[in-house]
Design a protein around this motif. Structure first.
Motif, mmCIF file in Angstrom:
data_model
loop_
_atom_site.group_PDB
_atom_site.id
_atom_site.type_symbol
_atom_site.label_atom_id
_atom_site.label_comp_id
_atom_site.label_asym_id
_atom_site.label_seq_id
_atom_site.Cartn_x
_atom_site.Cartn_y
_atom_site.Cartn_z
ATOM 1 N N THR A 141 109.522 -96.226 -11.705
ATOM 2 C CA THR A 141 108.076 -96.267 -11.916
ATOM 3 C C THR A 141 107.347 -96.695 -10.647
ATOM 4 O OG1 THR A 141 108.228 -98.524 -12.815
ATOM 5 C CG2 THR A 141 108.302 -96.687 -14.393
ATOM 6 N N GLY A 142 108.002 -97.568 -9.835
ATOM 7 C CA GLY A 142 107.387 -97.984 -8.579
ATOM 8 C C GLY A 142 107.202 -96.829 -7.619
ATOM 9 N N ARG A 143 108.032 -95.801 -7.762
ATOM 10 C CA ARG A 143 107.910 -94.610 -6.911
ATOM 11 C C ARG A 143 107.178 -93.482 -7.634
ATOM 12 N NH1 ARG A 143 111.380 -97.832 -5.131
ATOM 13 N NH2 ARG A 143 112.174 -97.803 -2.997
ATOM 14 N N ARG A 144 106.633 -93.799 -8.787
ATOM 15 C CA ARG A 144 105.811 -92.869 -9.566
ATOM 16 C C ARG A 144 106.555 -91.579 -9.881
ATOM 17 N NH1 ARG A 144 99.781 -93.632 -6.762
ATOM 18 N NH2 ARG A 144 99.671 -95.898 -7.091
ATOM 19 N N GLN A 184 110.959 -89.573 -15.644
ATOM 20 C CA GLN A 184 112.394 -89.506 -15.916
ATOM 21 C C GLN A 184 112.929 -88.110 -15.606
ATOM 22 O OE1 GLN A 184 112.963 -90.785 -19.989
ATOM 23 N NE2 GLN A 184 113.175 -92.936 -19.381
ATOM 24 N N LEU A 185 112.137 -87.091 -15.922
ATOM 25 C CA LEU A 185 112.575 -85.722 -15.662
ATOM 26 C C LEU A 185 112.745 -85.462 -14.175
ATOM 27 C CD1 LEU A 185 113.248 -82.941 -16.814
ATOM 28 C CD2 LEU A 185 110.803 -82.376 -16.708
ATOM 29 N N GLU A 186 111.808 -85.950 -13.374
ATOM 30 C CA GLU A 186 111.888 -85.743 -11.924
ATOM 31 C C GLU A 186 113.109 -86.439 -11.340
ATOM 32 O OE1 GLU A 186 107.269 -85.340 -10.447
ATOM 33 O OE2 GLU A 186 107.970 -87.305 -11.150
ATOM 34 N N LEU A 187 113.341 -87.694 -11.724
ATOM 35 C CA LEU A 187 114.490 -88.422 -11.187
ATOM 36 C C LEU A 187 115.798 -87.807 -11.663
ATOM 37 C CD1 LEU A 187 115.754 -90.667 -9.585
ATOM 38 C CD2 LEU A 187 115.400 -92.215 -11.529
ATOM 39 N N ALA A 188 115.842 -87.410 -12.919
ATOM 40 C CA ALA A 188 117.056 -86.789 -13.450
ATOM 41 C C ALA A 188 117.399 -85.530 -12.662
ATOM 42 C CB ALA A 188 116.872 -86.466 -14.927
ATOM 43 N N ALA A 226 120.399 -94.198 -6.624
ATOM 44 C CA ALA A 226 119.844 -94.955 -5.498
ATOM 45 C C ALA A 226 119.408 -94.030 -4.377
ATOM 46 C CB ALA A 226 120.878 -95.959 -4.990
ATOM 47 N N GLU A 227 120.223 -93.020 -4.096
ATOM 48 C CA GLU A 227 119.874 -92.057 -3.047
ATOM 49 C C GLU A 227 118.660 -91.226 -3.459
ATOM 50 O OE1 GLU A 227 123.493 -89.906 -2.636
ATOM 51 O OE2 GLU A 227 124.407 -91.371 -1.270
ATOM 52 N N SER A 228 118.614 -90.827 -4.729
ATOM 53 C CA SER A 228 117.509 -90.006 -5.229
ATOM 54 C C SER A 228 116.197 -90.768 -5.228
ATOM 55 C CB SER A 228 117.815 -89.514 -6.647
ATOM 56 O OG SER A 228 118.997 -88.747 -6.674
ATOM 57 N N LEU A 229 116.272 -92.067 -5.388
ATOM 58 C CA LEU A 229 115.076 -92.915 -5.344
ATOM 59 C C LEU A 229 114.675 -93.276 -3.923
ATOM 60 C CD1 LEU A 229 115.967 -95.278 -8.317
ATOM 61 C CD2 LEU A 229 113.935 -93.820 -8.186
#
Length: 259
Positions: free
Chosen positions: A12-15, A18-22, A51-54
């Motif tokens: 959420t801190g990176r806005r 869930q779909l985008e991060l997944a 962690a890499e994706s974030l």
């Protein structure tokens, strides 16, 4: 903080949804939802991918692994230790090579690690407790006993410094207390058109400077990844001339990289 809470906070801190991060991490929104609710425990490989994706810092990646019950991946060597001796040598060469212009190396919290002799021109008259290795460069910039009284475009420069410390909550709050309410008008931002300048009064006249920041892009050590070398460059020839004259006067008085 446990893994589900840490993961949700970082996402959420990176806005990110869930779909985008997944999608970035190569998993499903359902699986990610289960991980954030604690209904599913991720494997080590999944934590690393998340962690890499974030795009987390190395320190944050280690923290995410620890929260999931796994050992950290990235080492954290002490800067004064033998492992980082080549780094100290490289920084010394870079600082010396940037003369006659000022340059400073800071750690992840803005602590001063090293600087070259030219920084002395910028810090003349500053309270001694705000100077030297271990002092905080951001505090030096905005503290009333630091550079603040000599910064001509203080509103624009303080905005730049506060933005750089937004992730350091306690320090950010302290620094914000030194800054009057910011004027959001375009004129108050004082841009060069491509960068935020620093206009600083000095005993030799007003200096007009801009800065560049260098990091170790391939670092796999937490300490090294957090180092930032901020180099000051003259915007005009009169400023360059003052810096050259100061360097000639000070040559031999200080050892570059050991300010």
């Amino acid at each position: 903080m446990d893994f589900p809470s840490t993961l949700r906070e970082r996402r959420t801190g990176r806005r990110l949804s869930q779909l985008e991060l997944a999608g970035r991490a190569g998993t499903t929104q359902r699986h990610l939802s289960f991980m954030e609710s604690g209904r599913s425990a991720p494997g080590r490989g999944m934590v690393v991918r998340l962690a890499e994706s974030l795009d987390l810092s190395l320190r944050e990646r280690n923290e995410l692994l620890l929260s999931a019950g796994y050992a950290p991946v990235y080492a954290e060597c002490h800067l004064d230790g033998p492992e980082l001796a080549p780094v100290r040598s490289a920084l010394g060469h870079i600082l010396e090579g940037h003369l006659p212009y000022p340059a400073v190396v800071v750690d992840g919290r803005g602590g001063i690690v090293a600087a070259n002799a030219a920084l002395g021109l910028l810090t003349e008259g500053v309270a001694p407790e705000l100077l030297g290795r271990g002092a905080n460069a951001y505090r030096l910039a905005l503290h009333p006993a630091g550079l603040a009284p000599r910064i001509v475009n203080f509103a624009a420069w303080s905005r730049h410094v506060l933005a750089a410390t937004s992730h350091l909550t306690e320090l950010h709050d302290e620094l914000a207390g030194y800054v009057p309410p910011l004027d959001d008008s375009p004129a108050a931002r004082d841009p060069l058109g491509f960068a935020v300048p620093l206009h600083l009064r000095s005993p030799f006249g007003e200096l007009h400077l801009m800065t560049t920041v260098t990091t170790f892009a391939t670092a796999v050590d937490v300490t090294l990844a957090e180092l930032r070398l901020e180099a000051f460059l003259p915007v005009d020839e009169p400023t360059a001339a003052v810096l050259r004259a100061y360097a000639e006067r000070e040559q031999g008085d200080q050892s570059p990289g050991n300010w």
